[in-house]
Design a protein around this motif. Structure first.
Motif, PDB file in Angstrom:
ATOM      1  N   HIS A 245       0.826  -1.213   0.000  1.00 51.47           N
ATOM      2  CA  HIS A 245       0.000   0.000   0.000  1.00 51.47           C
ATOM      3  C   HIS A 245       0.862   1.265   0.000  1.00 51.47           C
ATOM      4  O   HIS A 245       0.590   2.217  -0.716  1.00 51.47           O
ATOM      5  CB  HIS A 245      -0.921  -0.033   1.221  1.00 51.47           C
ATOM      6  CG  HIS A 245      -1.809   1.155   1.332  1.00 51.47           C
ATOM      7  ND1 HIS A 245      -2.977   1.277   0.604  1.00 51.47           N
ATOM      8  CD2 HIS A 245      -1.690   2.282   2.062  1.00 51.47           C
ATOM      9  CE1 HIS A 245      -3.539   2.436   0.899  1.00 51.47           C
ATOM     10  NE2 HIS A 245      -2.778   3.062   1.786  1.00 51.47           N
ATOM     11  N   TYR A 246       1.906   1.257   0.850  1.00 52.31           N
ATOM     12  CA  TYR A 246       2.709   2.476   0.996  1.00 52.31           C
ATOM     13  C   TYR A 246       3.877   2.564   0.018  1.00 52.31           C
ATOM     14  O   TYR A 246       4.436   3.642  -0.164  1.00 52.31           O
ATOM     15  CB  TYR A 246       3.221   2.602   2.439  1.00 52.31           C
ATOM     16  CG  TYR A 246       2.104   2.991   3.378  1.00 52.31           C
ATOM     17  CD1 TYR A 246       1.599   4.292   3.389  1.00 52.31           C
ATOM     18  CD2 TYR A 246       1.517   2.045   4.222  1.00 52.31           C
ATOM     19  CE1 TYR A 246       0.550   4.632   4.217  1.00 52.31           C
ATOM     20  CE2 TYR A 246       0.474   2.387   5.060  1.00 52.31           C
ATOM     21  CZ  TYR A 246      -0.005   3.676   5.051  1.00 52.31           C
ATOM     22  OH  TYR A 246      -1.057   4.023   5.868  1.00 52.31           O
ATOM     23  N   ALA A 247       4.272   1.450  -0.596  1.00 50.19           N
ATOM     24  CA  ALA A 247       5.463   1.475  -1.451  1.00 50.19           C
ATOM     25  C   ALA A 247       5.185   2.101  -2.820  1.00 50.19           C
ATOM     26  O   ALA A 247       6.109   2.536  -3.502  1.00 50.19           O
ATOM     27  CB  ALA A 247       6.010   0.061  -1.627  1.00 50.19           C
ATOM     28  N   GLY A 248       3.931   2.131  -3.223  1.00 51.96           N
ATOM     29  CA  GLY A 248       3.607   2.724  -4.522  1.00 51.96           C
ATOM     30  C   GLY A 248       4.268   1.961  -5.656  1.00 51.96           C
ATOM     31  O   GLY A 248       4.317   0.734  -5.642  1.00 51.96           O
ATOM     32  N   ASP A 249       4.853   2.717  -6.604  1.00 47.76           N
ATOM     33  CA  ASP A 249       5.418   2.094  -7.805  1.00 47.76           C
ATOM     34  C   ASP A 249       6.635   1.231  -7.518  1.00 47.76           C
ATOM     35  O   ASP A 249       7.038   0.431  -8.353  1.00 47.76           O
ATOM     36  CB  ASP A 249       5.833   3.175  -8.810  1.00 47.76           C
ATOM     37  CG  ASP A 249       4.621   3.862  -9.390  1.00 47.76           C
ATOM     38  OD1 ASP A 249       3.510   3.314  -9.235  1.00 47.76           O
ATOM     39  OD2 ASP A 249       4.789   4.948  -9.987  1.00 47.76           O
TER      40      ASP A 249
ATOM     41  N   THR B  43       7.427  -3.871  -6.835  1.00 45.20           N
ATOM     42  CA  THR B  43       7.502  -4.671  -8.059  1.00 45.20           C
ATOM     43  C   THR B  43       7.243  -6.140  -7.704  1.00 45.20           C
ATOM     44  O   THR B  43       7.304  -6.511  -6.526  1.00 45.20           O
ATOM     45  CB  THR B  43       8.917  -4.564  -8.658  1.00 45.20           C
ATOM     46  OG1 THR B  43       9.845  -5.021  -7.665  1.00 45.20           O
ATOM     47  CG2 THR B  43       9.251  -3.131  -9.043  1.00 45.20           C
ATOM     48  N   PRO B  44       7.003  -6.986  -8.701  1.00 44.45           N
ATOM     49  CA  PRO B  44       6.860  -8.426  -8.408  1.00 44.45           C
ATOM     50  C   PRO B  44       8.098  -8.966  -7.693  1.00 44.45           C
ATOM     51  O   PRO B  44       7.990  -9.831  -6.816  1.00 44.45           O
ATOM     52  CB  PRO B  44       6.697  -9.063  -9.794  1.00 44.45           C
ATOM     53  CG  PRO B  44       6.139  -7.965 -10.644  1.00 44.45           C
ATOM     54  CD  PRO B  44       6.721  -6.683 -10.124  1.00 44.45           C
ATOM     55  N   GLU B  45       9.286  -8.442  -8.047  1.00 48.62           N
ATOM     56  CA  GLU B  45      10.525  -8.898  -7.385  1.00 48.62           C
ATOM     57  C   GLU B  45      10.514  -8.512  -5.908  1.00 48.62           C
ATOM     58  O   GLU B  45      10.898  -9.296  -5.042  1.00 48.62           O
ATOM     59  CB  GLU B  45      11.768  -8.279  -8.055  1.00 48.62           C
ATOM     60  CG  GLU B  45      12.068  -8.810  -9.444  1.00 48.62           C
ATOM     61  CD  GLU B  45      11.172  -8.204 -10.520  1.00 48.62           C
ATOM     62  OE1 GLU B  45      10.464  -7.207 -10.249  1.00 48.62           O
ATOM     63  OE2 GLU B  45      11.164  -8.755 -11.636  1.00 48.62           O
ATOM     64  N   ALA B  46      10.064  -7.264  -5.607  1.00 45.75           N
ATOM     65  CA  ALA B  46      10.023  -6.813  -4.214  1.00 45.75           C
ATOM     66  C   ALA B  46       9.032  -7.676  -3.433  1.00 45.75           C
ATOM     67  O   ALA B  46       9.314  -8.104  -2.304  1.00 45.75           O
ATOM     68  CB  ALA B  46       9.620  -5.335  -4.143  1.00 45.75           C
ATOM     69  N   ALA B  47       7.871  -7.954  -4.039  1.00 45.77           N
ATOM     70  CA  ALA B  47       6.856  -8.769  -3.359  1.00 45.77           C
ATOM     71  C   ALA B  47       7.411 -10.167  -3.068  1.00 45.77           C
ATOM     72  O   ALA B  47       7.255 -10.689  -1.954  1.00 45.77           O
ATOM     73  CB  ALA B  47       5.601  -8.874  -4.231  1.00 45.77           C
ATOM     74  N   ALA B  48       8.094 -10.750  -4.057  1.00 47.20           N
ATOM     75  CA  ALA B  48       8.635 -12.101  -3.867  1.00 47.20           C
ATOM     76  C   ALA B  48       9.729 -12.087  -2.801  1.00 47.20           C
ATOM     77  O   ALA B  48       9.834 -13.010  -1.981  1.00 47.20           O
ATOM     78  CB  ALA B  48       9.179 -12.637  -5.193  1.00 47.20           C
ATOM     79  N   SER B  49      10.563 -11.020  -2.787  1.00 47.64           N
ATOM     80  CA  SER B  49      11.644 -10.946  -1.792  1.00 47.64           C
ATOM     81  C   SER B  49      11.073 -10.841  -0.386  1.00 47.64           C
ATOM     82  O   SER B  49      11.539 -11.512   0.538  1.00 47.64           O
ATOM     83  CB  SER B  49      12.539  -9.732  -2.048  1.00 47.64           C
ATOM     84  OG  SER B  49      13.166  -9.859  -3.275  1.00 47.64           O
ATOM     85  N   TRP B  50      10.054  -9.983  -0.205  1.00 47.08           N
ATOM     86  CA  TRP B  50       9.465  -9.824   1.127  1.00 47.08           C
ATOM     87  C   TRP B  50       8.776 -11.107   1.586  1.00 47.08           C
ATOM     88  O   TRP B  50       8.860 -11.473   2.755  1.00 47.08           O
ATOM     89  CB  TRP B  50       8.497  -8.641   1.175  1.00 47.08           C
ATOM     90  CG  TRP B  50       9.234  -7.370   1.473  1.00 47.08           C
ATOM     91  CD1 TRP B  50       9.651  -6.426   0.582  1.00 47.08           C
ATOM     92  CD2 TRP B  50       9.665  -6.924   2.767  1.00 47.08           C
ATOM     93  NE1 TRP B  50      10.319  -5.431   1.249  1.00 47.08           N
ATOM     94  CE2 TRP B  50      10.346  -5.696   2.581  1.00 47.08           C
ATOM     95  CE3 TRP B  50       9.550  -7.442   4.058  1.00 47.08           C
ATOM     96  CZ2 TRP B  50      10.900  -4.980   3.643  1.00 47.08           C
ATOM     97  CZ3 TRP B  50      10.105  -6.727   5.119  1.00 47.08           C
ATOM     98  CH2 TRP B  50      10.769  -5.512   4.903  1.00 47.08           C
ATOM     99  N   ALA B  51       8.110 -11.784   0.641  1.00 49.18           N
ATOM    100  CA  ALA B  51       7.455 -13.049   1.014  1.00 49.18           C
ATOM    101  C   ALA B  51       8.508 -14.056   1.463  1.00 49.18           C
ATOM    102  O   ALA B  51       8.326 -14.774   2.459  1.00 49.18           O
ATOM    103  CB  ALA B  51       6.647 -13.594  -0.164  1.00 49.18           C
ATOM    104  N   ALA B  52       9.645 -14.111   0.751  1.00 48.69           N
ATOM    105  CA  ALA B  52      10.706 -15.056   1.118  1.00 48.69           C
ATOM    106  C   ALA B  52      11.297 -14.679   2.477  1.00 48.69           C
ATOM    107  O   ALA B  52      11.527 -15.547   3.327  1.00 48.69           O
ATOM    108  CB  ALA B  52      11.791 -15.061   0.041  1.00 48.69           C
TER     109      ALA B  52
END
Ligand code: HEM
Length: 106
Positions: free
Chosen positions: A67-71, A74-83
């Motif tokens: 919500h707060y990260a905006g643009d 990225t899919p890479e950021a989402a995958a990294s945080w999930a990991a």
């Protein structure tokens, strides 16, 4: 999970944010990171946190970051945080499991 926390969440927000910052700052220092997460996990045993709480907290955390990260989300950021959250929750819950439950009241 709400009743486990104090009425006002301001301090909790600051502590969570500081802890996440310290974890991210130590991503390359595996030994330090492991020790921090094990200590955090052991403290959480005393807060009434249960292993089954971790997926809901992780989902909330990732949704908040998105919500707060905006643009920059990225899919890479989402995958990294999930990991990273998967490593955090596994390490914390393993450490929690090693803490003896409190003795029953006499
Ligand atoms: C990414 C995972 C998590 C992190 C980084 C985190 C971090 C923290 C930190 C820094 C504190 C402040 C006290 C301390 O340092 O020991 C805290 C307290 C607490 N956490 Fe977590 N936590 C996480 C997951 C969870 C989960 C899954 C629960 C489940 C219910 C939980 C429940 C609590 C409770 C009840 C407190 C005490 C609040 C109070 O004193 O009012 N935490 N957490």
């Amino acid at each position: 999970m709400r009743p486990l926390f104090a009425e006002h969440l301001g301090e909790q927000r600051d502590r969570l944010w500081a802890a996440l910052g310290a974890l991210v700052a130590n991503l390359e220092n595996t030994g330090t990171l492991l020790g921090m997460l094990q200590n955090l996990g052991r403290r959480h045993a005393g807060y009434g946190a249960l292993p089954e709480h971790y997926p809901a907290v992780g989902a909330s955390l990732l949704t908040t970051l998105e919500h707060y990260a905006g643009d920059s989300w990225t899919p890479e950021a989402a995958a990294s945080w999930a990991a990273v959250y998967s490593v955090i929750s596994r390490t914390m819950t393993e450490a929690m499991a090693q803490v003896s439950p409190p003795a029953p009241a006499p």
